[in-house]
Design a protein around this motif. Structure first.
Motif, short mmCIF file in Angstrom:
data_model
loop_
_atom_site.label_atom_id
_atom_site.label_comp_id
_atom_site.label_asym_id
_atom_site.label_seq_id
_atom_site.Cartn_x
_atom_site.Cartn_y
_atom_site.Cartn_z
N HIS A 144 0.84 -1.19 0.00
CA HIS A 144 0.00 0.00 0.00
C HIS A 144 0.88 1.25 0.00
CE1 HIS A 144 -3.38 -2.66 1.10
NE2 HIS A 144 -2.42 -3.33 1.72
N GLY A 145 0.27 2.38 -0.31
CA GLY A 145 1.00 3.62 -0.41
C GLY A 145 1.74 4.01 0.86
N ASP A 146 1.15 3.76 2.03
CA ASP A 146 1.82 4.15 3.27
C ASP A 146 3.07 3.33 3.51
OD1 ASP A 146 0.21 1.87 3.83
OD2 ASP A 146 0.03 2.42 5.94
N VAL A 147 3.00 2.03 3.30
CA VAL A 147 4.15 1.16 3.55
C VAL A 147 5.26 1.44 2.53
CG1 VAL A 147 4.94 -1.24 3.63
CG2 VAL A 147 2.70 -0.63 4.59
N ILE A 148 4.89 1.55 1.26
CA ILE A 148 5.89 1.83 0.24
C ILE A 148 6.50 3.22 0.46
CG2 ILE A 148 6.27 2.18 -2.25
CD1 ILE A 148 4.17 -0.04 -2.71
N GLY A 149 5.69 4.18 0.84
CA GLY A 149 6.21 5.51 1.13
C GLY A 149 7.23 5.48 2.26
N ASP A 150 6.93 4.72 3.31
CA ASP A 150 7.88 4.59 4.43
C ASP A 150 9.18 3.93 3.97
OD1 ASP A 150 6.07 5.78 6.16
OD2 ASP A 150 5.44 3.89 7.09
N LEU A 151 9.06 2.89 3.15
CA LEU A 151 10.25 2.22 2.64
C LEU A 151 11.10 3.16 1.78
CD1 LEU A 151 8.79 -1.29 1.72
CD2 LEU A 151 10.51 -0.81 3.49
N LEU A 152 10.44 3.94 0.94
CA LEU A 152 11.18 4.87 0.09
C LEU A 152 11.86 5.97 0.92
CD1 LEU A 152 8.72 5.19 -2.90
CD2 LEU A 152 10.91 3.98 -2.85
N HIS A 153 11.20 6.41 1.95
CA HIS A 153 11.83 7.40 2.83
C HIS A 153 13.10 6.81 3.44
CE1 HIS A 153 12.35 10.65 5.66
NE2 HIS A 153 12.42 9.75 6.63
N HIS A 154 13.02 5.56 3.85
CA HIS A 154 14.21 4.89 4.40
C HIS A 154 15.32 4.79 3.35
CE1 HIS A 154 16.67 2.21 6.79
NE2 HIS A 154 16.74 1.42 5.73
N VAL A 155 14.95 4.41 2.14
CA VAL A 155 15.92 4.30 1.05
C VAL A 155 16.62 5.65 0.84
CG1 VAL A 155 16.12 4.00 -1.47
CG2 VAL A 155 14.80 2.36 -0.10
N THR A 187 17.08 7.98 3.06
CA THR A 187 18.00 8.26 4.18
C THR A 187 19.31 7.50 4.04
OG1 THR A 187 17.15 6.53 5.66
CG2 THR A 187 16.09 8.70 5.78
N LEU A 188 19.31 6.46 3.22
CA LEU A 188 20.55 5.70 2.95
C LEU A 188 21.42 6.40 1.90
CD1 LEU A 188 19.08 2.08 2.80
CD2 LEU A 188 20.28 3.16 4.72
N GLY A 189 20.91 7.49 1.36
CA GLY A 189 21.66 8.23 0.35
C GLY A 189 21.36 7.83 -1.08
N VAL A 190 20.34 7.02 -1.27
CA VAL A 190 19.95 6.61 -2.62
C VAL A 190 19.01 7.67 -3.19
CG1 VAL A 190 18.80 4.84 -4.01
CG2 VAL A 190 20.20 4.17 -2.03
N ALA A 191 19.35 8.20 -4.34
CA ALA A 191 18.53 9.23 -4.98
C ALA A 191 17.24 8.62 -5.53
CB ALA A 191 19.32 9.90 -6.10
N LEU A 192 16.13 9.29 -5.27
CA LEU A 192 14.84 8.90 -5.84
C LEU A 192 14.49 9.91 -6.93
CD1 LEU A 192 12.76 8.19 -2.60
CD2 LEU A 192 14.17 6.60 -3.90
N ASP A 193 13.92 9.42 -8.00
CA ASP A 193 13.52 10.33 -9.07
C ASP A 193 12.08 10.81 -8.87
OD1 ASP A 193 12.30 7.93 -9.69
OD2 ASP A 193 12.82 7.96 -11.81
#
Length: 152
Positions: A104-115, A117-123
């Motif tokens: 779901h959007g909330d879980v994926i959003g939380d995972l992406l936020h974590h990603v 914070t690891l320094g991985v750029a999101l587009d």
């Protein structure tokens, strides 16, 4: 290796559904989106599909599982409202396989936020229904995150 974070396809309206939200199925448009999700992932080497137990998530990836001949694995760690800790454990556990995680959007959003914070750029920060984020790993570490929009 790659993890595909798939947001479930479009579901019926919450306000018009009178049953438990966990049982709310995909809409007609959502069922069409599943075909595109399946076509996009069928040749990607996926060996495992883990899904939220909510009907709209399992319906999103059932056609892919059927075409690949692999079972769906329900996990409460991907359920709407689940905390990030369990979802992160799934990502870490299956970082050495080509895995689909449907949530779901909330879980994926939380995972992406974590990603991030690891320094991985999101587009971007898009999370449309029927979309996916492709997390590429090298030596167990996320090296890229790429957005794949939902089918038109």
């Amino acid at each position: 290796m790659t993890i595909y974070l798939v947001r479930h396809a479009k579901a019926g309206s919450r306000s018009r559904w009178d049953g438990p939200d966990e049982q709310r199925p995909l809409s007609k448009n959502g069922r069409r989106q599943t075909a595109a999700v399946t076509d996009a992932l069928v040749d990607s080497g996926v060996t495992r599909i883990i899904t939220s137990p909510f009907v709209r998530c399992s319906q999103t990836v059932e056609p892919l599982a059927e075409r690949l001949g692999i079972p769906l694995e329900p996990s409460d760690a991907l359920a709407e409202g689940a905390g990030i800790t369990d979802a992160l454990e799934l990502v870490e556990k299956y970082a050495d396989e080509h895995t689909v995680l449907c949530s779901h959007g909330d879980v994926i959003g939380d995972l992406l936020h974590h990603v991030e914070t690891l320094g991985v750029a999101l587009d971007g920060d898009r999370l449309e229904k029927g979309s996916a984020w492709v997390l590429a790993f090298a030596d167990g570490v996320i090296v890229t995150a790429r957005y794949v929009p939902p089918p038109a």
